[in-house]
Scaffold this active site. Structure first.
Site, mmCIF file in Angstrom:
data_model
loop_
_atom_site.group_PDB
_atom_site.id
_atom_site.type_symbol
_atom_site.label_atom_id
_atom_site.label_comp_id
_atom_site.label_asym_id
_atom_site.label_seq_id
_atom_site.Cartn_x
_atom_site.Cartn_y
_atom_site.Cartn_z
ATOM 1 N N CYS A 333 0.832 -1.201 0.000
ATOM 2 C CA CYS A 333 0.000 0.000 0.000
ATOM 3 C C CYS A 333 0.877 1.266 0.000
ATOM 4 O O CYS A 333 1.564 1.539 -0.975
ATOM 5 C CB CYS A 333 -0.966 -0.031 1.185
ATOM 6 S SG CYS A 333 -2.373 1.076 1.004
ATOM 7 N N HIS A 431 -3.723 -5.664 0.778
ATOM 8 C CA HIS A 431 -3.535 -6.094 2.159
ATOM 9 C C HIS A 431 -4.018 -7.531 2.301
ATOM 10 O O HIS A 431 -4.909 -7.975 1.588
ATOM 11 C CB HIS A 431 -4.337 -5.197 3.111
ATOM 12 C CG HIS A 431 -3.859 -3.789 3.174
ATOM 13 N ND1 HIS A 431 -2.760 -3.408 3.903
ATOM 14 C CD2 HIS A 431 -4.343 -2.660 2.593
ATOM 15 C CE1 HIS A 431 -2.587 -2.101 3.779
ATOM 16 N NE2 HIS A 431 -3.531 -1.624 2.985
#
Length: 490
Positions: A333, A431
């Site tokens: 991310c 994630h």
């Protein structure tokens, strides 16, 4: 006042007193009895968040509590989520959607408006479920935060729900914490407190009895239970980093994660921490990134600020040396964005408008945008010509232009992430990348380690939730809360 079975609020004398865990356990206890139960936290401040099936964002603790209830999480289980992006400000998320960034003083006034959102979500849950287990935030006795409170007694008074107060005896001063907290409440707030729970006790309960008797005599409130210190129950932390490591006889992979100032969703690394073949080490301020086979740059709520922090710690030089010596690097991310060429924030989404040069290891450019991407994602991860399916979620601002190969092909047909030409570095927005044993083994092989132990992360969470529920049924007098359920102490 609602009955404790209709709704019950767990408040704590301090942060990390055990509220999240106690609520999860109470949820599982009721679910075992066939009660249709849901968790609820009016206001949460956390950088660990989860994506719900209805396309919103809530604190991860409420997602775990929903699992304890055997239900899917929804945005109404955590209608107000605050994600700090500076020492004095945070992004405000209402019913799963980002509203704006606010400074603390501005949000304090806004809470009067936010209460309407909180009560709307609470009513939806009470309409849809037989029981709602509610988690407070911090302590109800913070004098400076009591005006316009929506997180603790302010909500309890508005919703007219009963309360129990939990304290952590391992911190010390447990009787002062409980007695003092009750004394600082108003008379009406004190009247809705049904009793106390003492958490994380070690030793002989007989040595505590005189204190329990004193507390009940001084307050007129029962001690509903004294819960033991449970080691290694492995539930995802609400915000604090859990560094407790599961050690094996032979470490096959050394992983280092730098702790950025606004590190987010570090629960990504729990599967690494809990694997006996992997040594996971969090590195803090002033420490070098060394002795690693793999460095993982985590997500962050303030990517440009944490890029500068990373450089200020000399970690950019450590990463450069690590790569030169053949080490591997992954960015998740915000960490993925940091590994690129450029991060541009023209609208000041995460701070002052401007641009920052990334570390330049991935041929990507990122523009931060007002719109946040929130989605559950599945796809295929390919490394060294081998592939495995992956499931996870995306939760980020930013559109990234990728000028090289991507390691992940989502089931939607969209590529995700980037791989360096040297094949030592890759990044992704996904994630949960390490949660699947098959995907983790593929990543570990890419990083130089084979035959990593297979760990079922979901099963570990189930075991943890059930251990908490078992302890609650054994050590709490639940007949004081729910006499209609005919609980007997185990």
């Amino acid at each position: 006042m609602l009955t404790p079975l209709d709704a019950l609020m767990v408040q704590g004398t301090t942060s990390d007193a055990g509220k999240s865990v106690l609520v999860a356990g109470l949820c599982r206890v009721l679910a075992r009895r066939g009660i249709k139960v849901a968790p609820f936290k009016p206001q949460n401040m956390a950088l660990n968040s989860a994506v719900t099936s209805d396309g919103g964002e809530i604190g991860r603790a409420q997602a775990v509590q929903a699992q304890a209830c055997n239900v899917e999480p929804t945005v109404h289980m955590n209608p107000v989520l605050l994600k700090p992006n500076s020492d004095t400000g945070a992004q405000v998320i209402l019913q799963g959607k980002a509203l704006s960034n606010m400074e603390a003083t501005g949000y304090h006034d806004y809470k009067k408006v936010a209460m309407n959102t909180v009560m709307d979500s609470f009513k939806r849950l009470t309409d849809d479920f037989e029981s709602v287990m509610i988690e407070g935030a911090g302590s109800p006795a913070e004098i400076n935060l009591r005006e316009n409170d929506i997180a603790n007694m302010g909500f309890a008074e508005e919703a007219d729900v009963p309360v129990i107060i939990v304290a952590d005896i391992d911190r010390g001063g447990v009787f002062a914490h409980l007695y003092g907290t009750l004394e600082l409440l108003s008379e009406s707030e004190q009247n809705r407190v049904k009793g106390f729970v003492i958490n994380r006790f070690r030793g002989d309960i007989a040595l505590l009895q005189s204190g329990l008797d004193w507390l009940e005599d001084k307050t007129g409130k029962p001690v509903i239970g004294v819960l033991p210190y449970l080691h290694g129950f492995n539930l995802e932390a609400e915000d604090a980093i859990t560094s407790e490591q599961v050690s094996g006889s032979h470490i096959k992979l050394n992983v280092v994660v730098p702790v950025l100032t606004r590190i987010s969703n570090h629960t990504d690394f729990d599967t690494l921490r809990l694997n006996p073949d992997i040594n996971l080490r969090y590195v803090g301020k002033g420490e070098p990134l060394n002795n690693a086979d793999l460095i993982i740059i985590p997500g962050t709520k303030s990517v440009r600020a944490d890029l500068e922090y990373l450089k200020s710690q000399g970690w950019d030089k450590d990463i450069q040396r690590h790569i030169r010596l053949g080490g591997k690097v992954i960015g998740i991310c915000g960490g993925y964005q940091i590994l690129g060429n450029m991060i541009d924030d023209p609208d000041g989404v995460e701070g002052s408008p401007g641009s920052s040069s990334g570390l330049g290891y991935l041929d990507i450019d990122t523009v931060l945008t007002q719109q946040k991407i929130l989605t559950k994602s599945s796809g295929t991860l390919t490394l060294n010509g081998n592939s495995q399916t992956v499931d996870g979620y995306e939760i980020h601002v930013g559109l990234t232009q990728v000028k090289t190969e991507s390691p992940v092909m989502l089931n939607s047909g969209t590529p995700d992430g980037a791989v360096s030409q040297c094949n030592q570095i890759f990044g992704t927005y996904l994630h949960g990348l390490f949660d699947s044993s098959e995907a983790l083994n593929l990543i570990c092989e890419w990083a130089g380690a084979k035959d990593i132990a297979e760990i079922d992360h979901q099963e570990l969470k189930e075991i943890g939730i059930n251990r908490i529920a078992d302890a609650i049924e054994k050590y709490m007098d639940l007949s004081l809360l729910w006499p209609e359920l005919n609980f007997e102490r185990k």
